[in-house]
Design a protein around this motif. Structure first.
Motif, PDB file in Angstrom:
ATOM      1  N   UNK A   1     -38.407  30.574 -81.881  1.00 12.11           N
ATOM      2  CA  UNK A   1     -37.590  31.182 -80.828  1.00 12.11           C
ATOM      3  C   UNK A   1     -36.492  32.049 -81.420  1.00 12.11           C
ATOM      4  N   UNK A   2     -36.160  31.810 -82.676  1.00 12.77           N
ATOM      5  CA  UNK A   2     -35.021  32.493 -83.289  1.00 12.77           C
ATOM      6  C   UNK A   2     -35.471  33.717 -84.074  1.00 12.77           C
ATOM      7  N   UNK A   3     -34.701  34.782 -83.916  1.00 12.18           N
ATOM      8  CA  UNK A   3     -34.982  36.033 -84.618  1.00 12.18           C
ATOM      9  C   UNK A   3     -33.841  36.352 -85.582  1.00 12.18           C
TER      10      UNK A   3
ATOM     11  N   UNK B   1     -30.580  37.384 -87.241  1.00 14.38           N
ATOM     12  CA  UNK B   1     -29.257  37.358 -86.641  1.00 14.38           C
ATOM     13  C   UNK B   1     -29.017  36.135 -85.779  1.00 14.38           C
ATOM     14  N   UNK B   2     -30.036  35.267 -85.670  1.00 15.25           N
ATOM     15  CA  UNK B   2     -29.893  34.055 -84.875  1.00 15.25           C
ATOM     16  C   UNK B   2     -30.106  34.258 -83.386  1.00 15.25           C
ATOM     17  N   UNK B   3     -30.581  35.414 -82.983  1.00 15.48           N
ATOM     18  CA  UNK B   3     -30.752  35.700 -81.563  1.00 15.48           C
ATOM     19  C   UNK B   3     -32.022  35.063 -81.020  1.00 15.48           C
ATOM     20  N   UNK B   4     -31.945  34.620 -79.763  1.00  9.60           N
ATOM     21  CA  UNK B   4     -33.083  34.071 -79.043  1.00  9.60           C
ATOM     22  C   UNK B   4     -33.378  35.000 -77.874  1.00  9.60           C
ATOM     23  N   UNK B   5     -34.624  35.459 -77.783  1.00  8.70           N
ATOM     24  CA  UNK B   5     -35.011  36.412 -76.738  1.00  8.70           C
ATOM     25  C   UNK B   5     -35.625  35.642 -75.565  1.00  8.70           C
ATOM     26  N   UNK B   6     -35.135  35.921 -74.361  1.00 10.00           N
ATOM     27  CA  UNK B   6     -35.610  35.213 -73.174  1.00 10.00           C
ATOM     28  C   UNK B   6     -36.251  36.148 -72.149  1.00 10.00           C
ATOM     29  N   UNK B   7     -36.441  37.400 -72.515  1.00  9.58           N
ATOM     30  CA  UNK B   7     -37.112  38.317 -71.606  1.00  9.58           C
ATOM     31  C   UNK B   7     -38.598  38.030 -71.530  1.00  9.58           C
ATOM     32  N   UNK B   8     -39.254  38.656 -70.574  1.00  9.37           N
ATOM     33  CA  UNK B   8     -40.677  38.430 -70.398  1.00  9.37           C
ATOM     34  C   UNK B   8     -41.505  39.085 -71.478  1.00  9.37           C
ATOM     35  N   UNK B   9     -42.705  38.559 -71.694  1.00 11.22           N
ATOM     36  CA  UNK B   9     -43.623  39.102 -72.701  1.00 11.22           C
ATOM     37  C   UNK B   9     -44.127  40.477 -72.261  1.00 11.22           C
ATOM     38  N   UNK B  10     -44.268  41.389 -73.217  1.00  8.64           N
ATOM     39  CA  UNK B  10     -44.796  42.726 -72.924  1.00  8.64           C
ATOM     40  C   UNK B  10     -46.088  43.011 -73.679  1.00  8.64           C
ATOM     41  N   UNK B  11     -46.535  42.101 -74.524  1.00 12.91           N
ATOM     42  CA  UNK B  11     -47.835  42.264 -75.171  1.00 12.91           C
ATOM     43  C   UNK B  11     -48.473  40.892 -75.340  1.00 12.91           C
ATOM     44  N   UNK B  12     -49.768  40.902 -75.672  1.00 11.29           N
ATOM     45  CA  UNK B  12     -50.514  39.652 -75.718  1.00 11.29           C
ATOM     46  C   UNK B  12     -50.026  38.714 -76.814  1.00 11.29           C
ATOM     47  N   UNK B  13     -49.666  39.274 -77.974  1.00  9.85           N
ATOM     48  CA  UNK B  13     -49.296  38.456 -79.133  1.00  9.85           C
ATOM     49  C   UNK B  13     -47.776  38.373 -79.257  1.00  9.85           C
ATOM     50  N   UNK B  14     -47.268  37.275 -79.776  1.00 11.18           N
ATOM     51  CA  UNK B  14     -45.815  37.095 -79.866  1.00 11.18           C
ATOM     52  C   UNK B  14     -45.105  38.173 -80.672  1.00 11.18           C
ATOM     53  N   UNK B  15     -45.750  38.665 -81.729  1.00 11.00           N
ATOM     54  CA  UNK B  15     -45.127  39.675 -82.578  1.00 11.00           C
ATOM     55  C   UNK B  15     -45.927  40.982 -82.549  1.00 11.00           C
TER      56      UNK B  15
END
Length: 944
Positions: A722-724, A726-740
């Protein structure tokens, strides 16, 4: 080059002098300041970068995946890996907007379209989508605009892939579409009204059911039926078209394209007759050239988002051409019999495995399936999944506490299935069995009986010798960066260095399932965090999501972040997006798809945003202002002096600023989006950060944002962490099939930044700006340079105005573009952002000799145009209007033109040794739209 610009090259800071003349002082960052604020490590050598990539790769563990969910192990034939994926003739090509020099790629794509159309049983397929989940979302939007049903309800199969459900939820929320989930395979009734329904076939659970009843039900209410089908399974299963579907979507990943931790892969979309003009994305069609010979070209609404802007029905700008070519060639190489053999082997292995379990009293959930078996194991699922990984190095799918999923693919062995079966019973192993003896678990009424892939192309290249030669023949018909400069403005066709490309085929990166356990993908997660951090540093933002798998999807993700931010503050009324009239067409299309209302802001005579008009529009929409989208440097190729004033005005009114990052190649190291007032931007890794265009894709469009927008960046239910950075956690909706997103090509951009360092990035920007200004200065007396900054400089690209040429000589921008082919060049960007112009971007990768060669060609074309004006050549019969000239035309028995054969094909002497011969004459675009043909033409079409 500097001398041509009046700058003394002997001074230590000569290029800095140029950059200070071009970049406004209000945003300019000198080298010392930039270095002091940067976290990017000093440049590594090629060997050092590869060593570091090896270390990251070694932190990944490649286990055999049986997770499924749309991602499968597959064998990439070596002849395809070496001659397509690893061949710069294929991966450095640009989108085939100049069809005369793209015939090889276009034939490969029409093979892809024919393959998809045949297997889905629908009349027209496009040239690929970004991935399966976004293809489903696009199909939902197609259904909404194509039917007259007023309902905003869209039905979603409960057995759909979880990542597809996530993407649908993101896209639907912004457009006020209500998603209603139903167990369509279980016979659950549809709601009373819906404009469409989506069915997974086979389901995510592996279950195969007949979708005909659900299709009939949605048709009865006036909606469209969309079926996401496994393309390999369709060699054995009845096609969606034969079952009544209106639209079929899916992925071609298992056609020889590695999983790559999620991508890139070519999604697909096919439609029934009557819906072809509703298709999003690109469509390859067949037309004729000037001599009446068949020729391929992009058809219908190509780049429709640029033409229609805020009225566009899709914001898709890139496709997945390189991966579509691989998938198509996998089908060409194996042919229909080979594909069916692979599918049959998979189905029988799955059935054999399920039979073993049932014989031992294990509860297999479904009776009918293709490749995926679900097993009910009360309270034991977590234990079995862990044992499979630890004992056998096999990844199973954890469905829930009581259920395990096992997916069989082309690479699965009987031994592996035997090992997995032992986890469910007390038996150590099963007796040897012949796979061919197992009976497939496919329902008899759904077995396929009709033919597919009947065109000769799928029956002609089954030996490696034949396949190698076919791929070489197609590549030779195309023009790519391995032949010469592609000086396209706004597209940054730079070098895709071999060292940057090296790691993408390493199994430690290529063979990872996107939903593999975090411990298996530690190296990739570290690479991703490092790249996120570096991109944040370069842009002046705080957080970066690499999930969007195209620039257009990055735009959408950034605007959705702005939308989420306003909604979190209770500002539901903030829906107006201001967009300059010069902006990329995808900007307006993305804003509409994010649920925003587009208001166009005028530009002044110099191509800058009209600040007075901007202030008037801000005042007019003060209470409803959501965002301003602005490209910097501008789409007109200049650094706007008032950019800080512009962004401040938007912020003062409560809006957010979206800076389109398409032109970042003109800014790296000298200014940062976040410091000139940007709140969010997308970046094009396939432009600025060296991922190749691949003939029109893959693309990667990360979205970067300030801290206050970070939580609204795209998250994903399948993400390993969940962490990216800078320590940020993104809670927006998915925009592509794969997580990255398209993680498989991220090592390219990682290597680019790692080997450049901040100083190298800064030098590349200065070199790109120098090259563009050199071209502008050398050609100014022949073609007016339309826009410059206050000190007469352009940014990394310049717009040459050909409208006076047409008025004086009758020669059009199309004539110049096609004549450049005879000189051995791909044309610059035509008529964008200003009709009747050429936008030229040389990049930092071209040396002086190639740039001078281009200048020589443009000067030569000017002379030829003047010969038309003077009457030396007739207006209707001259080297320009007849361009391009093929070898066949130049060697024809009869030559009746008023210019010589040598003038036609060797306008400069240097071409004698290095000539690129276009395979066709100028193509009739209108004929192709009037006579739409989007599948492989019969062989006799080429007989003449």
């Amino acid at each position: 080059m500097l001398e041509a610009l009046g700058i003394d090259p002997e001074t230590a800071d000569a290029r800095e002098t140029l950059m200070r003349q071009a970049v406004p002082a209000s945003i300019y960052t000198d080298a010392e300041q930039a270095a002091s604020e940067s976290r990017i490590p000093a440049a590594a050598t090629e060997a050092e970068a590869l060593d570091e990539l090896r270390a990251l790769a070694s932190a990944n563990i490649v286990h055999r995946s049986m997770i499924g969910l749309g991602y499968y192990g597959t064998v990439t034939p070596s002849v395809i890996q070496r001659n397509v994926l690893e061949n710069p003739s294929w991966y450095t090509a640009y989108t085939p907007y100049q069809p005369e020099i793209s015939q090889g790629r276009l034939e490969a794509l029409i093979n892809f379209q024919t393959m998809v159309s045949d297997l889905t049983g629908l009349t027209t397929a496009n040239a690929s989508m970004l991935d399966e989940s976004t293809a489903v979302a696009e199909a939902m939007l197609l259904a909404r605009r194509a039917v007259r049903v007023k309902s905003n309800v869209f039905v979603v199969d409960s057995d759909a892939l979880p990542q597809t459900k996530a993407v649908l939820a993101t896209r639907a929320a912004a457009l006020d579409i209500e998603l209603v989930e139903c167990d369509l395979g279980g016979g659950e009734e549809l709601p009373e009204e819906a404009f469409g329904a989506f069915i997974q076939y086979p389901g995510a659970s592996g279950r195969i059911t007949d979708p005909s009843a659900a299709i009939e039900a949605v048709h009865a209410m006036g909606g469209l039926a969309i079926v996401a089908a496994d393309l390999l399974a369709l060699t054995l299963l009845r096609s969606p078209g034969s079952l009544g579907a209106d639209v079929a979507v899916g992925t071609t990943q298992r056609f020889g394209v590695p999983m790559g931790f999620g991508g890139p892969h070519a999604g697909y979309m096919a439609v029934r007759k009557g819906l072809e003009r509703q298709l999003p994305g690109r469509l390859v069609g067949v037309s004729v050239d000037a001599e009446g010979r068949p020729a391929y070209r992009l058809a219908l609404q190509t780049r429709e988002q640029h033409i229609r802007r805020e009225k566009a029905t899709s914001n898709i700008c890139t496709a997945q051409v390189l991966l579509a070519v691989m998938a198509a060639m996998y089908a060409v190489y194996h042919g229909p019999e080979g594909l069916r053999h692979i599918a049959d082997s998979i189905a029988r292995k799955a059935a054999l495995f399920a039979g073993w379990l049932r014989a031992d009293g294990v509860d297999v959930v479904h009776d009918r399936y293709f490749d995926t078996v679900q097993v009910r194991v009360p309270d034991a699922a977590e234990k079995i999944v862990a044992q499979a990984r630890e004992q056998f190095g096999i990844l199973l799918r954890y469905v829930d506490a009581d259920t395990v999923g096992i997916s069989v693919d082309e690479t699965t062995t009987i031994g592996e299935l035997n090992s997995v079966s032992a986890l469910f019973t007390d038996r150590d192993a099963h007796a040897f069995a012949f796979v061919a003896g197992a009976e497939r678990a496919i329902p008899k009424p759904l077995e396929r009986t009709d033919d597919y892939l009947t065109h000769p192309v799928f029956h002609s290249y089954h030996s490696e010798t034949a396949m190698m030669r076919y791929l070489k023949q197609l590549a030779d018909r195309d023009y790519a960066l391995d032949r010469g400069m592609i000086p396209l403005g706004s597209c940054t066709m730079k070098l895709n260095a071999a060292t940057e490309m090296a790691a993408i085929t390493w199994p430690e990166f290529a063979q990872l399932h996107p939903f593999a356990p975090a411990d298996d993908v530690a190296g990739s997660l570290e690479l991703i965090k490092q790249l996120e951090s570096w991109l944040a540093d370069i842009t002046g933002y705080d957080a970066v999501s690499l999930q969007p798998n195209a620039g257009s999807q990055g735009e959408l993700a950034g605007l959705l972040a702005i939308r989420g931010y306003h909604l979190s503050r209770g500002d539901q009324q903030r829906t107006v997006c201001l967009i300059p009239s010069s902006a990329h067409g995808t900007n307006a299309a993305s804003a509409v798809l994010a649920g925003m209302k587009v208001v166009v802001v005028a530009c002044d005579d110099q191509g800058n945003v009209d600040v007075d008009d901007l202030r008037a529009k801000i005042e007019q929409h003060a209470e409803t202002l959501s965002a301003l989208m602005i490209t910097y440097p501008s789409t007109h190729g200049v650094y706007e002096e008032q950019v800080v004033e512009i962004t401040a005005a938007v912020h003062d009114a409560g809006g957010q600023v979206y800076v389109d990052g398409a032109n970042l190649n003109a800014l790296m190291g000298f200014a940062r989006f976040g410091e000139l007032g940007g709140d969010v931007s997308h970046l094009n890794l396939h432009k600025t950060f060296a991922i190749p265009h691949g003939g029109g894709g893959p693309g990667v469009g990360p979205v970067a944002a300030k801290a206050h927008l970070a939580e609204f960046l795209p998250g994903h239910p399948g993400a390993q962490s969940a962490e990216h950075a800078g320590g940020y956690v993104f809670r927006g909706g998915a925009v592509s099939a794969a997580p990255y997103g398209s993680a498989g090509v991220l090592p390219i951009s990682w290597a680019y930044v790692r080997m450049m360092g901040l100083d190298g990035l800064r030098q590349s920007t200065a070199a790109a700006v120098l090259s563009a200004n050199y071209i502008a200065e050398r050609l100014r007396e022949h073609y007016p340079v339309l826009y410059t900054g206050e000190q007469g400089r352009v940014a990394h690209e310049c717009i040459l105005d050909l409208r006076p040429l047409r008025e004086e000589t009758g020669i059009t921008v199309d004539d110049v573009a096609k004549r450049l082919i005879d000189y051995g060049f791909h044309a610059p960007t035509m008529s964008f952002p200003v009709p009747g112009t050429l936008m030229v971007e040389p990049t930092e990768s071209e040396d002086l000799a190639e740039i001078d060669r281009f200048i020589e060609a443009m000067v030569g074309i000017r002379r030829e145009a003047e010969a038309v004006a003077s009457g030396t050549y007739p207006a209707d019969d001259n080297p320009l209007v007849n361009a391009p000239h093929t070898a066949a035309s130049a060697t024809a028995t009869t030559w009746e033109h008023p210019y010589s054969r040598e003038e036609a094909v060797y306008p400069v002497d240097s071409l004698v040794a290095t000539k690129y011969w276009p395979p066709v004459r100028r193509i009739d675009q209108a004929y192709g739209d009037r006579n739409l043909m989007c599948a492989c033409p019969p062989i006799d079409a080429f007989a003449s």
